[in-house]
Design an enzyme around this catalytic site. Structure first.
Site, mmCIF file in Angstrom:
data_model
loop_
_atom_site.group_PDB
_atom_site.id
_atom_site.type_symbol
_atom_site.label_atom_id
_atom_site.label_comp_id
_atom_site.label_asym_id
_atom_site.label_seq_id
_atom_site.Cartn_x
_atom_site.Cartn_y
_atom_site.Cartn_z
ATOM 1 C CG HIS A 12 28.130 35.608 32.653
ATOM 2 N ND1 HIS A 12 28.685 34.784 33.510
ATOM 3 C CD2 HIS A 12 29.445 36.372 32.262
ATOM 4 C CE1 HIS A 12 29.802 34.677 33.734
ATOM 5 N NE2 HIS A 12 30.517 35.974 32.978
ATOM 6 C CG ASP A 51 25.753 32.872 33.939
ATOM 7 O OD1 ASP A 51 26.191 31.998 32.922
ATOM 8 O OD2 ASP A 51 26.379 33.562 34.417
ATOM 9 C CG ASP A 67 38.043 30.121 37.639
ATOM 10 O OD1 ASP A 67 38.881 31.000 37.761
ATOM 11 O OD2 ASP A 67 37.380 29.990 36.511
ATOM 12 C CG ASP A 122 35.516 37.869 40.058
ATOM 13 O OD1 ASP A 122 34.777 38.329 40.767
ATOM 14 O OD2 ASP A 122 35.559 37.669 38.908
ATOM 15 C CG MET A 152 28.823 41.800 39.254
ATOM 16 S SD MET A 152 28.828 40.380 38.279
ATOM 17 C CE MET A 152 30.261 39.542 38.967
ATOM 18 C CE LYS A 164 41.428 33.790 32.275
ATOM 19 N NZ LYS A 164 40.196 32.625 32.072
ATOM 20 C CG ASP A 173 40.913 30.610 34.237
ATOM 21 O OD1 ASP A 173 41.243 30.801 35.623
ATOM 22 O OD2 ASP A 173 40.065 31.229 33.827
ATOM 23 C CD GLU A 219 37.060 38.966 35.925
ATOM 24 O OE1 GLU A 219 35.770 39.219 36.208
ATOM 25 O OE2 GLU A 219 37.358 37.806 35.877
ATOM 26 C CD GLU A 250 38.953 35.226 38.191
ATOM 27 O OE1 GLU A 250 38.168 35.699 37.750
ATOM 28 O OE2 GLU A 250 39.180 33.957 38.031
ATOM 29 C CG HIS A 266 41.767 36.338 35.977
ATOM 30 N ND1 HIS A 266 40.780 37.193 35.450
ATOM 31 C CD2 HIS A 266 41.418 35.027 35.830
ATOM 32 C CE1 HIS A 266 39.758 36.251 35.139
ATOM 33 N NE2 HIS A 266 40.313 35.030 35.367
ATOM 34 C CG ASP A 287 34.666 33.945 38.794
ATOM 35 O OD1 ASP A 287 34.044 32.886 38.164
ATOM 36 O OD2 ASP A 287 35.096 34.840 37.983
HETATM 37 C C1 XYL Z 1 36.378 33.974 33.684
HETATM 38 C C2 XYL Z 1 35.990 35.203 34.248
HETATM 39 C C3 XYL Z 1 34.598 35.380 34.235
HETATM 40 C C4 XYL Z 1 34.060 36.773 34.759
HETATM 41 C C5 XYL Z 1 32.848 37.376 34.516
HETATM 42 O O1 XYL Z 1 37.658 33.892 33.772
HETATM 43 O O2 XYL Z 1 36.579 35.128 35.760
HETATM 44 O O3 XYL Z 1 33.757 34.470 34.912
HETATM 45 O O4 XYL Z 1 34.261 36.995 36.239
HETATM 46 O O5 XYL Z 1 32.605 37.448 33.166
#
Ligand code: XYL
Length: 386
Positions: free
Chosen positions: A53, A56, A256, A244, A87, A182, A254, A180, A216, A219, A286
């Site tokens: 991003h 970042d 991850d 992702d 990306m 979610k 969430d 993307e 993702e 998500h 991700d």
């Molecule tokens: C957070 C998202 C982000 C995107 C990019 O849930 O997955 O990290 O992948 O903004």
């Protein structure tokens, strides 16, 4: 055998291995790593690329000279390691200005600022050769529908994407946009909550050919859906521009998690799908390490993501080469050729043949399909006893 090759295009975001373990209830547990430190860490664990991003890499309040020295140091780390930047994306969710969304904020000044910030972030990504630009609308949604009209939200989101496609073309950038989805978190409800919803929306854009999806695992799982089915729909539409990879237990926050940390079987079918179709885009993780981890744990996490993918890819090859499994699958599709010819695309002959044919529906219903055996064999293959 489980070593990453450049062809796998394994990538991580700066924000993934750089995650300091802050959560809504607790302070960071790890020291921040600088972007060059992250690049070196990723090279050490076998990654091919790194994504970011805007903020970042360049803090939102950096001065122009700070920006220049950060870019120089990051470029140096990329040159030393050979990592690429495929990306880039925009942080349109951290700053309080975006508390009610960015492209879909009720406030026209916020919507305009979001466009300005995204153009600058696209310039930054292009400086590093990024060709995919991800849009995750983290706060594009609402808690109460009293406050926002979803039709206006969709209109504004479309306007922003149309604007930014034009900007990309005008600058001669080679971007493909990847949207993307979610379903929720950090908003109560996020607009366009699933990959399927994004695919429908893309067709309403001026430059729909430039726009695809970035599904993702976590998500789609949060939405209670089958991730491999969402990816299949994106592939079928020619829209899988990015992916992702991570993991998630359904019905939780969430998470991850490390890729395949939770749902081995679902992720096996995902990897099998990607490998079977010869997906050649980046395999982006991700995800972030558990909050229990130190720097060594972060490396274990990153190596684990890559290794798990490669192990599942090897399992997919075995599945495809397993005579008993393939025999069961082939049997399912075996019928008399004359009957098989009845199913297919429209033709006057097929209509006539179908109208004339007598189906034995009781026999069709009585046929056992062998899915119990097939699923058990899959389990045994995954568990390493086959
Ligand atoms: C957070 C998202 C982000 C995107 C990019 O849930 O997955 O990290 O992948 O903004």
């Amino acid at each position: 055998m489980y070593d990453a090759q450049p062809a796998h295009k394994f990538t991580f975001g700066l924000w993934t291995v750089g995650n300091v373990g802050r959560d809504p209830f607790g302070e960071p547990v790890r020291k921040p790593l600088s972007p060059p430190e992250i690049v070196h860490l990723l090279a050490e664990v076998g990654a091919w690329g790194v994504n970011f991003h805007d903020n970042d890499l360049i803090p939102i309040d950096a001065t122009p000279s700070e920006r220049d020295s950060i870019i120089k140091a990051f470029r140096g780390a990329l040159a030393e390691t050979g990592l690429v930047v495929p990306m880039a994306t925009t942080n349109l969710f951290s700053h309080p200005a975006f508390k009610d969304g960015a492209f879909t904020s009720n406030d026209p000044a916020v919507r305009a600022y979001a466009l300005q910030k995204t153009m600058a972030a696209m310039d930054l990504g292009a400086e590093f050769g990024a060709t995919t630009y991800v849009f995750w609308g983290g706060r594009e949604g609402s808690e109460s529908d009293a406050a926002k009209n979803p039709l206006e939200g969709l209109k504004w989101f479309r306007e922003a994407l149309n604007f930014l496609c034009e900007y990309s073309l005008a600058q001669g950038y080679n971007y493909r946009f990847a949207l993307e989805a979610k379903p929720n978190e950090p908003r109560g409800d996020i607009f366009l909550p699933t990959t399927g919803a994004m695919l429908g929306f893309i067709e309403t854009l001026d430059h729909s050919d430039m726009v695809g999806v970035n599904p993702e695992v976590a998500h789609e799982t949060m939405a209670g859906l089958n991730f491999a089915h969402a990816v299949a729909q994106a592939l079928d539409a020619g829209k899988l521009f990015h992916i992702d990879l991570n993991d998630q237990a359904s019905g939780r926050y969430d998470q991850d998690f490390r890729f395949a940390a939770h749902n081995y079987k679902q992720n096996f079918f995902l990897v099998k799908l990607l490998e079977d179709v010869g997906y050649d885009g980046p395999r982006h993780f991700d995800a972030h390490a558990y909050r229990s981890e130190d720097l060594q744990g972060v490396k274990d996490f990153a190596r684990g993501c890559i290794r798990s993918y490669l192990i599942l890819a090897e399992k997919a090859r075995r599945f495809n080469a397993d005579a008993e499994i393939q025999g069961l699958l082939a049997e399912l599709k075996t019928v008399e050729p004359a009957v098989a010819a009845l199913a297919g695309s429209y033709s006057a002959e097929r209509v006539a043949a179908l109208k004339a044919h007598q189906f034995d529906r009781d026999a069709l219903g009585a046929r056992g399909l062998g899915y119990e055996k097939l699923d058990q064999l899959t389990f045994e293959l995954l568990m390493g006893v086959r």
